[in-house]
Design a protein around this motif. Structure first.
Motif, short mmCIF file in Angstrom:
data_model
loop_
_atom_site.label_atom_id
_atom_site.label_comp_id
_atom_site.label_asym_id
_atom_site.label_seq_id
_atom_site.Cartn_x
_atom_site.Cartn_y
_atom_site.Cartn_z
N UNK A 137 9.34 3.27 6.33
CA UNK A 137 8.83 4.36 7.17
C UNK A 137 7.40 4.71 6.78
N UNK A 138 7.13 4.78 5.49
CA UNK A 138 5.78 5.08 5.01
C UNK A 138 4.78 4.03 5.48
N UNK A 139 5.26 2.78 5.63
CA UNK A 139 4.40 1.68 6.05
C UNK A 139 4.30 1.56 7.57
N UNK A 162 0.85 -1.20 0.00
CA UNK A 162 0.00 0.00 0.00
C UNK A 162 0.88 1.25 0.00
N UNK A 163 1.98 1.21 0.73
CA UNK A 163 2.88 2.37 0.79
C UNK A 163 3.52 2.64 -0.57
N UNK A 164 3.84 1.60 -1.31
CA UNK A 164 4.45 1.82 -2.63
C UNK A 164 3.49 2.55 -3.56
N UNK A 165 2.19 2.42 -3.31
CA UNK A 165 1.20 3.12 -4.15
C UNK A 165 1.27 4.63 -3.95
N UNK A 166 1.95 5.07 -2.90
CA UNK A 166 2.10 6.50 -2.64
C UNK A 166 3.29 7.12 -3.37
N UNK A 167 4.15 6.30 -3.95
CA UNK A 167 5.32 6.81 -4.67
C UNK A 167 4.83 7.37 -5.99
N UNK A 168 5.05 8.65 -6.23
CA UNK A 168 4.55 9.26 -7.47
C UNK A 168 5.16 8.63 -8.73
N UNK A 169 4.38 8.64 -9.77
CA UNK A 169 4.80 8.18 -11.09
C UNK A 169 6.10 8.89 -11.47
N UNK A 181 0.62 -8.10 -7.54
CA UNK A 181 0.11 -7.04 -8.41
C UNK A 181 1.23 -6.26 -9.08
N UNK A 182 2.20 -6.96 -9.62
CA UNK A 182 3.31 -6.30 -10.30
C UNK A 182 2.76 -5.25 -11.27
N UNK A 183 3.47 -4.16 -11.43
CA UNK A 183 3.18 -3.03 -12.30
C UNK A 183 2.01 -2.19 -11.77
N UNK A 184 0.86 -2.81 -11.50
CA UNK A 184 -0.31 -2.08 -11.01
C UNK A 184 -0.02 -1.47 -9.63
N UNK A 185 0.60 -2.24 -8.76
CA UNK A 185 1.14 -1.72 -7.50
C UNK A 185 2.62 -1.52 -7.80
N UNK A 186 3.09 -0.27 -7.87
CA UNK A 186 4.39 0.04 -8.48
C UNK A 186 5.62 -0.29 -7.63
N UNK A 187 5.82 -1.55 -7.35
CA UNK A 187 7.00 -1.95 -6.58
C UNK A 187 8.28 -1.70 -7.36
#
Length: 177
Positions: free
Chosen positions: A111-113, A93-100, A131-137
């Motif tokens: 830390x975000x998590x 969920x935290x990785x979803x906060x990393x901007x494109x 969820x590779x790619x969709x959740x931007x790990x």
């Protein structure tokens, strides 16, 4: 009983198997070892063989096309988190906060998590994402800025980061003229 379906998507990073439970994505698998193996793996995990149905994944396929064309920044798809628990989910969920077009280190994501000392656990979460790619790990990098692994395929991670960086640069050039 839930309806389990799958569809294949031919991407620039290799064939992708999209699997849905009802209308929610349960797994996006870049199938470097082949779609048949990916289908067998998801069938074993779910206890049912997904029925082929391209209609369920049509919306996500269109979004993936837009993403690989550099026109989509985030995905709008329901996710089925059944394979993700505890801190792994928090990290994803935290990785979803990393901007494109940007990156964050494993430590920053920890830390975000909410677990500042769990950088290694973030790495494990990223490596096991359904969820590779969709959740931007792929936007998570090592503390020294090197890209690290990505499912044993660092060239895929490099491609995705480059794709996003190039799209950001193109946008900047368009808006500055």
């Amino acid at each position: 009983m839930n309806r389990v379906t799958s569809t294949a998507y031919d991407s620039p990073v290799g064939p992708i198997l999209l699997t849905f439970v009802d209308d929610a994505l349960v797994r996006l698998h870049v199938a470097h070892d082949g779609l048949d193996l990916a289908r067998a793996e998801i069938a074993q995990r779910l206890g049912i063989v997904p029925e082929p149905d391209a209609s369920v994944g049509r919306g996500l396929v269109a979004q993936l096309d837009e993403y690989f064309d550099g026109a989509r920044r985030a995905f709008d798809v329901s996710l089925d988190w059944r394979f993700v628990r505890g801190f792994t989910r928090a990290a994803l969920e935290a990785t979803r906060q990393i901007p494109y077009g940007e990156v964050a280190s494993y430590g920053e994501v920890s830390m975000m998590a909410g677990a500042p000392r769990a950088a290694r656990a973030v790495g494990t979460a990223c490596a096991s994402t359904p969820f590779s790619i969709v959740v931007p790990v792929h936007r998570v990098v090592r503390a020294d800025g090197s890209i690290g692994e990505y499912g044993g395929r660092p060239e895929v991670k490099e491609y995705l980061l480059s794709l996003e960086s190039d799209a950001m640069l193109a946008e900047t050039l368009l808006t500055s003229t």
